[in-house]
Design a protein around this motif. Structure first.
Motif, PDB file in Angstrom:
ATOM      1  N   SER A   6       1.111  -0.544   0.439  1.00  0.00           N
ATOM      2  CA  SER A   6       0.152   0.132   0.016  1.00  0.00           C
ATOM      3  C   SER A   6       0.850   1.356  -0.372  1.00  0.00           C
ATOM      4  O   SER A   6       1.609   1.025   0.971  1.00  0.00           O
ATOM      5  CB  SER A   6      -1.433   0.086   1.201  1.00  0.00           C
ATOM      6  N   GLU A   7       0.126   2.101  -0.658  1.00  0.00           N
ATOM      7  CA  GLU A   7       1.086   3.307  -0.543  1.00  0.00           C
ATOM      8  C   GLU A   7       1.577   4.467   0.809  1.00  0.00           C
ATOM      9  O   GLU A   7       0.180   3.827   1.724  1.00  0.00           O
ATOM     10  CB  GLU A   7      -0.152   4.354  -1.651  1.00  0.00           C
ATOM     11  N   HIS A  52       5.840   5.034  -2.845  1.00  0.00           N
ATOM     12  CA  HIS A  52       4.815   6.271  -3.538  1.00  0.00           C
ATOM     13  C   HIS A  52       4.080   5.415  -4.277  1.00  0.00           C
ATOM     14  O   HIS A  52       4.637   4.373  -5.309  1.00  0.00           O
ATOM     15  CB  HIS A  52       6.034   6.838  -3.934  1.00  0.00           C
ATOM     16  N   MET A  53       3.320   6.271  -5.157  1.00  0.00           N
ATOM     17  CA  MET A  53       2.069   5.805  -6.307  1.00  0.00           C
ATOM     18  C   MET A  53       3.708   5.550  -7.618  1.00  0.00           C
ATOM     19  O   MET A  53       3.951   4.532  -8.121  1.00  0.00           O
ATOM     20  CB  MET A  53       1.090   6.032  -6.478  1.00  0.00           C
ATOM     21  N   ILE A  72       1.704  -0.688  -6.359  1.00  0.00           N
ATOM     22  CA  ILE A  72       1.640   0.375  -5.338  1.00  0.00           C
ATOM     23  C   ILE A  72      -0.320   0.663  -5.076  1.00  0.00           C
ATOM     24  O   ILE A  72      -0.515   0.653  -6.098  1.00  0.00           O
ATOM     25  CB  ILE A  72       1.709   1.328  -5.391  1.00  0.00           C
ATOM     26  N   PRO A 118      -3.800   2.058  -3.686  1.00  0.00           N
ATOM     27  CA  PRO A 118      -3.973   3.246  -3.362  1.00  0.00           C
ATOM     28  C   PRO A 118      -4.458   3.550  -1.710  1.00  0.00           C
ATOM     29  O   PRO A 118      -4.343   2.460  -1.369  1.00  0.00           O
ATOM     30  CB  PRO A 118      -4.258   4.122  -4.332  1.00  0.00           C
TER      31      PRO A 118
END
Lengths: 116, 113
Positions: A14-15, A82-83, A114, A116
């Protein structure tokens, strides 16, 4: 002879959570080790490199990796995903001490996803 | 600083047609040069490398060939493309003055139809 094993073909995080991409290597000589990142339809970009200096190596975009000779590992980490980190990551070993201009061996890659 | 260029960026060619991909490097002298192929969903396969003008080493037997007519120019060619030649072709330089890593160009996406 040298070889690289990337232990996960896909990693999903996950971010904002930590990233760990695992890599084990074998080499007949004192190796140099690298991590590259590849975004879709792009060339490979060097993230960081270990060349027998400090065992903890810091790279670009907040990534770092630790060389552990006893474990023959060179895992890639980042404290907070990070995305834009979503990409393919390659662990690479070079034992140029063995001679030959072609001395790089690539892992098969880890696809980092990744969420969100 | 060093830069590496590849062209074209994308190419669609029919089976049996010839191929020429070009790679040039700026900002360094006498680099080792490399051609890799990356097929869909697979890792990198080293095709050719060169340590100097006119010196080519082949890693994988195939219908491709490489040439290095100038110090910083590396060309990948084929007389007759096969469907299996489709892929993403990457050029890289490295190996000078104790540099063991390689630096990659942006790549050429080749689709053989």
């Amino acid at each position: 002879a040298q070889s690289v094993t990337q232990l996960d073909s896909h990693v999903s995080v996950s971010e904002g959570t930590p990233v760990l991409l695992r890599c084990n290597y074998s080499s007949s000589y004192s190796p140099s080790l690298f991590w590259y990142v590849q975004h879709p339809n792009k060339g490979l970009q060097l993230l960081l490199k270990y060349t027998s200096a400090a065992t903890l190596v810091k790279g670009i975009n907040g990534f770092e990796a630790e060389f552990k000779k006893s474990e023959t590992s060179f895992h890639l980490t980042k404290p907070s995903a990070h995305m834009s980190d979503a990409a393919e990551y390659f662990c690479v070993v070079s034992d140029r001490g063995g001679g030959g201009a072609d001395g790089l061996t690539f892992g098969k890659g880890t696809h980092l996803i990744i969420q969100p | 600083s060093q830069t590496i260029h590849q062209w074209p960026a994308t190419l669609v060619q029919p089976v049996g047609s010839p191929l020429s991909l070009e790679c040039t490097v700026e900002g360094t002298s006498n680099p080792n040069l490399y051609w890799y192929r990356q097929a869909a969903g697979r890792g990198l396969q080293l095709l050719f490398y060169s340590v100097g003008i006119g010196q080519i080493s082949s890693e994988v037997p195939q219908n491709l060939s490489a040439s290095r007519p100038q110090d910083r120019q590396f060309i990948l060619s084929s007389k007759k493309l096969l469907l299996s030649d489709s892929g993403f072709y990457l050029c890289a330089w490295g190996g000078t003055s104790g540099i063991y890593e390689q630096y990659f160009g942006p790549g050429t996406r080749l689709t053989v139809t």
